[in-house]
Scaffold this active site. Structure first.
Site, short mmCIF file in Angstrom:
data_model
loop_
_atom_site.label_atom_id
_atom_site.label_comp_id
_atom_site.label_asym_id
_atom_site.label_seq_id
_atom_site.Cartn_x
_atom_site.Cartn_y
_atom_site.Cartn_z
CE LYS A 279 -2.16 -1.11 3.82
NZ LYS A 279 -1.46 -2.40 4.10
NE ARG B 216 -4.18 -1.37 10.01
CZ ARG B 216 -3.14 -0.86 9.33
NH1 ARG B 216 -3.19 0.37 8.88
NH2 ARG B 216 -2.08 -1.60 9.12
NE ARG C 278 7.11 -2.74 6.15
CZ ARG C 278 5.78 -2.69 6.17
NH1 ARG C 278 5.11 -2.01 5.26
NH2 ARG C 278 5.10 -3.33 7.10
NE ARG D 50 6.39 -0.56 10.24
CZ ARG D 50 5.24 -0.57 9.58
NH1 ARG D 50 5.13 0.02 8.40
NH2 ARG D 50 4.19 -1.17 10.09
NE ARG E 134 2.11 -4.96 11.51
CZ ARG E 134 3.11 -4.69 10.68
NH1 ARG E 134 4.29 -5.26 10.87
NH2 ARG E 134 2.94 -3.89 9.67
P1 ADP Z 1 1.35 -1.66 7.38
O1 ADP Z 1 1.98 -0.69 6.40
O2 ADP Z 1 2.23 -2.82 7.63
O3 ADP Z 1 -0.04 -2.05 6.98
P2 ADP Z 1 0.86 0.62 9.03
O4 ADP Z 1 2.04 1.48 8.96
O5 ADP Z 1 -0.31 0.98 8.17
O6 ADP Z 1 1.28 -0.89 8.73
O7 ADP Z 1 0.35 0.49 10.52
C1 ADP Z 1 1.24 0.20 11.57
C2 ADP Z 1 0.49 0.15 12.89
O8 ADP Z 1 -0.11 1.42 13.16
C3 ADP Z 1 -0.65 -0.86 12.96
O9 ADP Z 1 -0.20 -2.16 13.29
C4 ADP Z 1 -1.51 -0.23 14.07
O10 ADP Z 1 -0.93 -0.47 15.34
C5 ADP Z 1 -1.38 1.26 13.78
N1 ADP Z 1 -2.43 1.74 12.86
C6 ADP Z 1 -2.24 2.21 11.60
N2 ADP Z 1 -3.41 2.57 11.03
C7 ADP Z 1 -4.38 2.31 11.97
C8 ADP Z 1 -5.80 2.44 11.99
N3 ADP Z 1 -6.49 2.92 10.93
N4 ADP Z 1 -6.45 2.08 13.11
C9 ADP Z 1 -5.79 1.62 14.19
N5 ADP Z 1 -4.46 1.45 14.23
C10 ADP Z 1 -3.75 1.78 13.14
P1 ADP Z 2 2.16 -1.84 3.17
O1 ADP Z 2 2.16 -0.34 3.18
O2 ADP Z 2 0.94 -2.41 2.51
O3 ADP Z 2 2.38 -2.43 4.52
P2 ADP Z 2 4.71 -1.59 1.75
O4 ADP Z 2 4.40 -0.73 0.58
O5 ADP Z 2 5.50 -1.00 2.86
O6 ADP Z 2 3.38 -2.34 2.28
O7 ADP Z 2 5.49 -2.88 1.17
C1 ADP Z 2 5.94 -3.91 2.06
C2 ADP Z 2 7.33 -4.36 1.60
O8 ADP Z 2 7.21 -5.04 0.34
C3 ADP Z 2 8.32 -3.23 1.36
O9 ADP Z 2 9.59 -3.68 1.75
C4 ADP Z 2 8.24 -2.97 -0.13
O10 ADP Z 2 9.47 -2.46 -0.65
C5 ADP Z 2 7.96 -4.36 -0.68
N1 ADP Z 2 7.08 -4.35 -1.87
C6 ADP Z 2 6.05 -3.52 -2.15
N2 ADP Z 2 5.47 -3.83 -3.33
C7 ADP Z 2 6.15 -4.91 -3.81
C8 ADP Z 2 6.02 -5.72 -5.00
N3 ADP Z 2 5.08 -5.47 -5.92
N4 ADP Z 2 6.90 -6.74 -5.14
C9 ADP Z 2 7.85 -6.99 -4.21
N5 ADP Z 2 8.01 -6.28 -3.09
C10 ADP Z 2 7.17 -5.24 -2.87
#
Ligand code: ADP
Ligand code: ADP
Ligand code: ZN
Length: 217
Positions: free
Chosen positions: A13, A88, A127, A160, A171
């Site tokens: 995302k 979420r 990541r 992270r 998660r």
């Molecule tokens: P990812 O990119 O792996 O999906 P995020 O950076 O979006 O993770 O979120 C990291 C953490 O921040 C989540 O595990 C949660 O603890 C918190 N968080 C993010 N967005 C929300 C939300 N909309 N509601 C509640 N907690 C959130």
């Molecule tokens: P999210 O925000 O949904 O948690 P991220 O955009 O941070 O996910 O991506 C998670 C990890 O996967 C990062 O290390 C990113 O560089 C990698 N990644 C994202 N898109 C791709 C893809 N299409 N193929 C391989 N790796 C990817």
């Protein structure tokens, strides 16, 4: 254009959000980034949120919804926005609908980035992120130009704390229980599109553009 990016943690995302935000000139709003910034600055919100992020649990709806209402009320959101990581929960989605209805607006599109569970684990544990500017990398799939350094600002990139094996599993469970119901919620509103998220980063962005080209501002 008002867009929501939905999908499990690690789906890509944040990666796609950066491209979408640049191409369509809309602000990229990530609740995760907002929480992490507050945690690093040790604000009262950061101190409250830290315990949830460390455990891979969701920050309580009330706290999250208030932050987002403030953020969406800012000037740069007038012509649209891209939400990454919010909503979420169904409670958050309903609060967002209510807020947008109140200002006579609505979501144009919800993009579900669809990636099989098998790929997710590698994406999350590989990541690396830049603590200064938020840029995200992957040790195998998207490495920085200089090992260990952010391409954008040259800071040392880090893993992270919640991207380690045990928290990743928690998660994914949280996603299945609390976030996945949003798929049905937005499907019934007729705004859901599924993006194949398995290919390379550029291919996934091409899939995104194919869906967004039909949307007017
Ligand atoms: P990812 O990119 O792996 O999906 P995020 O950076 O979006 O993770 O979120 C990291 C953490 O921040 C989540 O595990 C949660 O603890 C918190 N968080 C993010 N967005 C929300 C939300 N909309 N509601 C509640 N907690 C959130
Ligand atoms: P999210 O925000 O949904 O948690 P991220 O955009 O941070 O996910 O991506 C998670 C990890 O996967 C990062 O290390 C990113 O560089 C990698 N990644 C994202 N898109 C791709 C893809 N299409 N193929 C391989 N790796 C990817
Ligand atoms: Zn950086």
């Amino acid at each position: 254009m008002k867009i929501i990016l939905l999908g499990p943690p690690g789906a890509g995302k944040g990666t796609q959000a950066k491209f979408i935000s640049e191409k369509y000139f809309i602000p990229h709003i990530s609740t995760g980034d907002i929480f992490r910034k507050n945690i690093s600055e040790k604000t009262p919100l950061g101190i409250e949120a830290k315990k949830y992020l460390d455990e891979g649990k969701l920050v309580p709806d009330e706290v999250t919804i208030n932050i987002m209402k403030n953020r969406l009320g800012m000037d740069d959101c007038k012509n649209g926005f891209l939400l990454d990581g919010f909503p979420r929960t169904v409670t958050q989605a309903k609060a967002l609908d209510l807020f947008l209805n109140g200002i006579d607006q609505q979501i144009d599109k919800v993009l579900l980035i669809d990636v099989p569970k098998g790929l997710i684990f590698d994406r999350m544990t590989g990541r690396r992120v830049c603590p200064s500017c938020g840029a995200s990398y992957h040790i195998k799939f998207n490495p920085p130009k200089i090992e260990g350094k952010c391409d954008v600002c040259n800071s040392d990139i880090v893993q992270r704390k919640d991207d380690t094996q045990s928290t990743v599993k928690d998660r994914l469970d949280v996603y299945d229980k609390q976030t996945e119901p949003l798929i049905g919620y937005y499907k019934s509103q007729g705004v859901l599109s599924i993006v194949n998220g398995t290919g390379e980063i550029n291919e996934v962005f091409q899939n995104v553009k194919n869906i967004l080209k039909d949307i007017h501002r």
